[in-house]
Write an enzyme that holds these catalytic residues in place. Structure first.
Site, short mmCIF file in Angstrom:
data_model
loop_
_atom_site.label_atom_id
_atom_site.label_comp_id
_atom_site.label_asym_id
_atom_site.label_seq_id
_atom_site.Cartn_x
_atom_site.Cartn_y
_atom_site.Cartn_z
N SER A 188 57.97 -26.12 -94.79
CA SER A 188 57.54 -25.43 -94.17
C SER A 188 58.06 -24.09 -94.29
O SER A 188 57.63 -22.63 -94.36
CB SER A 188 58.01 -26.23 -92.56
OG SER A 188 59.53 -26.39 -92.42
N HIS A 216 52.37 -29.01 -90.35
CA HIS A 216 52.46 -28.08 -91.26
C HIS A 216 50.46 -27.70 -92.09
O HIS A 216 50.66 -27.56 -93.40
CB HIS A 216 52.66 -27.00 -91.40
CG HIS A 216 54.09 -26.70 -91.35
ND1 HIS A 216 53.78 -25.38 -90.39
CD2 HIS A 216 55.13 -26.91 -91.25
CE1 HIS A 216 55.30 -24.92 -90.07
NE2 HIS A 216 56.05 -26.15 -90.29
N LYS A 247 51.16 -26.54 -83.04
CA LYS A 247 50.50 -25.50 -84.57
C LYS A 247 49.13 -24.99 -84.79
O LYS A 247 48.97 -25.06 -83.65
CB LYS A 247 51.10 -25.81 -85.80
CG LYS A 247 53.58 -25.87 -86.17
CD LYS A 247 53.13 -26.35 -87.04
CE LYS A 247 54.78 -26.33 -87.24
NZ LYS A 247 55.75 -26.90 -85.96
#
Length: 402
Positions: A188, A216, A247
């Protein structure tokens, strides 16, 4: 007693501020989107948002919001219980089944966050006779989860396959019963992607399991948005996938472990964050189901995100900024000095671009950066405006480069 402690805490906080490591919280007064209204903690007014994990721009998608509203009427606000008592609704089981199918795994178990998901895996699966081999740049939740287990701990340098093999040999020669390799799918702070095909090859060679935190990546990495295992063609070779609903998958909260059926069943029986935390709110589960519906036809969103990412990285490099290499939507602009990174972020906010400076202990000392995160919700004009703001802020900061 606390007066003595208070002075110590104040001294520590003063040191953090003096070192330029203080992390202020800015307040926004609008839904999450490509543009948000900042109401405190900096220049007020509408600014372009380049620091959210809203990769596909679904956080305020009208169909997701509508699904959430409908879920409130049908399922209520919260469960007021844990799953094994009376906290499981049909919507929870439906989401688990949909995630399993989407990720190509046998079963899935929901958690209140991916931090909890990572916190619940290692202690449940591994004992003192086992070994966990972890990438040095893995997320804090993985590090903390490993600390909860009694397994022998091995660490290898970021994406260093030679060192990973050395640690696997060490664990094997040490008589480890079970060996688990764990890595972020995308790191990240850097936007680097783990070499999963090679990791799976080593796992086969040394009879180890593979675990990937793909927070991610799921939703937008890989041809179908199924994450780094799909990107590398190893969906059938990864044993455990952890991830978040907070996310690309709508941006609310919640996490999951998608894995082999026996692993998930054992987690249901013994994983402490699952057994002792309230169930995921049904409104989030229902909205996440709508997100999975949207992902089936989200090719245009993934293409827009890729185009925005390429444009930003190209323009910033041409302008003389150091952007860590890659093609992920995480595009770290390297600054170096923590105080300078913080000041750069302030100058950018004044110019209508909302970003965050990251410094120690989130990143190594001397490697401060501004982590820019692109979204499919950004327009080409948004991206070009952000680049122009970086150039102007650099000039205001009085540096020759960043």
């Amino acid at each position: 007693m606390f007066e003595t402690v208070r002075e110590d805490l104040r001294s520590t906080l003063d040191e953090i501020r003096a070192a330029g490591l203080h992390k202020p919280e800015r307040v926004i007064g609008t839904p999450q989107n490509a543009a948000v209204a900042v109401t405190s903690g900096g220049a007020a007014g509408e600014v372009l948002n380049f620091c959210a994990n809203n990769y596909l721009g679904l956080a305020d998608h009208p169909e997701v919001v509508a699904a959430a509203k409908d879920a409130l009427d049908r399922w209520g606000y919260g469960m007021a219980s844990v799953r094994f008592i009376c906290g499981t609704q049909e919507v929870h089981k439906e989401l688990e089944a949909r995630l399993s199918a989407f990720l190509g795994q046998e079963d899935t178990i929901l958690y209140s966050s991916c931090f909890d998901a990572n916190g619940g895996v290692f202690e449940t699966l591994l004992g003192a006779e086992d070994a966990v081999i972890s990438d040095a740049l893995n997320h804090a939740s993985i590090i903390d989860g490993i600390r909860l287990s009694k397994a022998r701990r091995f660490r290898y340098a970021n994406r260093d396959l030679a060192e990973l093999e050395a640690r696997l040999k060490e664990a094997t020669e040490g008589g480890a019963r079970r060996k688990l390799i764990v890595t972020d799918g995308v790191f990240s702070m850097d936007g680097y992607v783990a070499p999963l095909a090679e990791i799976c090859d080593l796992a086969d060679r040394y009879d180890a399991m593979v675990m990937v935190d793909d927070s991610h990546a799921v939703g937008f990495v890989g041809p179908g948005g199924r994450g780094t295992p799909e990107l590398h063609g190893v969906m059938d070779r990864v044993d455990i996938i952890t991830g978040t609903l907070g996310k690309a998958l709508g941006g609310a909260s919640g996490g999951y472990v998608a894995a082999r059926a026996e692993i998930v069943e054992l987690l249901r029986q013994r994983s402490r964050p699952y057994l002792f935390s309230n169930s995921l709110a049904p409104v989030i589960a229902a909205a996440s189901l709508k997100v999975l519906d949207l992902l089936e036809s989200a090719g245009d969103l993934r293409e827009q995100l890729a185009a925005n990412t390429a444009l930003f990285r190209t323009k910033m490099t041409e302008a003389g900024f150091e952007v860590l290499p890659g093609d992920h939507a995480i595009a770290p602009v390297m600054i170096g000095d923590a105080a300078e990174a913080a000041r750069m972020a302030e100058l950018l906010l004044e110019r209508g671009v909302y970003v965050i400076g990251f410094s120690y202990p989130v990143v190594p000392m001397g490697a401060a950066r501004i982590r820019v995160q692109l979204s499919a919700a950004h327009s080409t004009a948004d991206v070009e405006r952000a680049v122009a703001a970086f150039i102007d802020a650099r000039a205001a900061l009085g540096t020759a480069g960043a």
